[in-house]
Design an enzyme around this catalytic site. Sequence first.
Site, PDB file in Angstrom:
ATOM      1  CB  ALA A  76      -0.507  27.834  67.423  1.00 33.39           C
ATOM      2  CB  CYS A  94      23.704  22.999  52.185  1.00 30.76           C
ATOM      3  SG  CYS A  94      25.254  22.137  52.553  1.00 30.76           S
ATOM      4  CG  HIS A 153       9.135  30.339  65.967  1.00 34.80           C
ATOM      5  ND1 HIS A 153       8.096  29.917  66.764  1.00 34.80           N
ATOM      6  CD2 HIS A 153       9.882  31.154  66.754  1.00 34.80           C
ATOM      7  CE1 HIS A 153       8.217  30.460  67.971  1.00 34.80           C
ATOM      8  NE2 HIS A 153       9.284  31.222  67.988  1.00 34.80           N
ATOM      9  CG  ASN A 157      -5.248  33.444  72.378  1.00 33.45           C
ATOM     10  OD1 ASN A 157      -4.922  32.840  71.356  1.00 33.45           O
ATOM     11  ND2 ASN A 157      -4.939  33.014  73.584  1.00 33.45           N
ATOM     12  CB  CYS A 159      27.822  19.878  48.866  1.00 34.35           C
ATOM     13  SG  CYS A 159      27.750  20.298  50.598  1.00 34.35           S
ATOM     14  CG  PHE A 203       3.105  21.850  65.911  1.00 36.32           C
ATOM     15  CD1 PHE A 203       2.929  20.605  65.321  1.00 36.32           C
ATOM     16  CD2 PHE A 203       3.135  22.972  65.106  1.00 36.32           C
ATOM     17  CE1 PHE A 203       2.788  20.483  63.951  1.00 36.32           C
ATOM     18  CE2 PHE A 203       3.005  22.875  63.725  1.00 36.32           C
ATOM     19  CZ  PHE A 203       2.824  21.618  63.152  1.00 36.32           C
ATOM     20  CB  THR A 243      -5.987  26.213  65.081  1.00 41.80           C
ATOM     21  OG1 THR A 243      -6.412  27.510  65.481  1.00 41.80           O
ATOM     22  CG2 THR A 243      -4.827  25.781  65.949  1.00 41.80           C
TER      23      THR A 243
HETATM   24 ZN   LIG Z   1      26.120  21.975  50.455  1.00 47.50          ZN
END
Ligand SMILES: [Zn+2]
Length: 240
Positions: A17, A122, A114, A212, A152, A28, A21
């Site tokens: 993070a 989907c 992440h 850091n 869909c 977060f 920043t």
């Molecule tokens: Zn779909």
Amino acid sequence: MRSLIEASKRLVVLTGAGMSTESGIPDFRSAGGFFEDETRAQRMSDSFYRADPEGFWPEYKAVFLRPEFLAAKPNPGHLALAELERMGKDITILTQNVDGLHAAAGSAHVLELHGNIHAAFCPRCGARYTLDEILANDVPHCHAYTLKGGDCQEILQPDIVLFEQPVRHYQEAFYAVARADLLLIIGSSLTVEPVASLPQYASHAAKRVVINLEPTDLDERADLCFYERQAEVFAAILAD
Ligand SMILES: [Zn+2]
């Protein structure tokens, strides 16, 4: 620091993070961050998404898709890493950040552990959607044509790793760290597993540098530690 980077043949950079920043994106998980509110954090989970995808999306957008985050630009640290790669350095970036700023800066070898806020998919048919399509409706639905005919209609899932979901690219990240001769940790306090464990897979011969604001558990085994803003550290290196 500059000589360590120049001598490195295989540089791995792990960013957290604190990298973002300085582009105006908050941490977060920090004190006062969005996830200090436990209800809010719980709603960014796989189980909440599955139980109530319609209720999930407004919460998700309120946290991750705020206009000021979407307008954030790469900072001098992102740009310096991209420049090292352009100059021919073998560099792999492993990031815990979901903002896509390393790619925006021009870095090509980025493993987003992440995920990324700039896309959705989907969960039923796998169709992928861009940020513009995500933002077009409060709750984005899949409009892929199905073999049964018609759309869909499934509610999309954002392309970030939600709480309770495994991180992405962990094996690739593991191999990158294991073959690195220089490991640069930027803006991560190395508290979020399993990413926090990655540095321990570096070879004994590899150099370790931590940038850091706060001390980390890796500091005592690091060759260099900077308790400063990363952009200032890069500015000093580039000015040498
Ligand atoms: Zn779909």
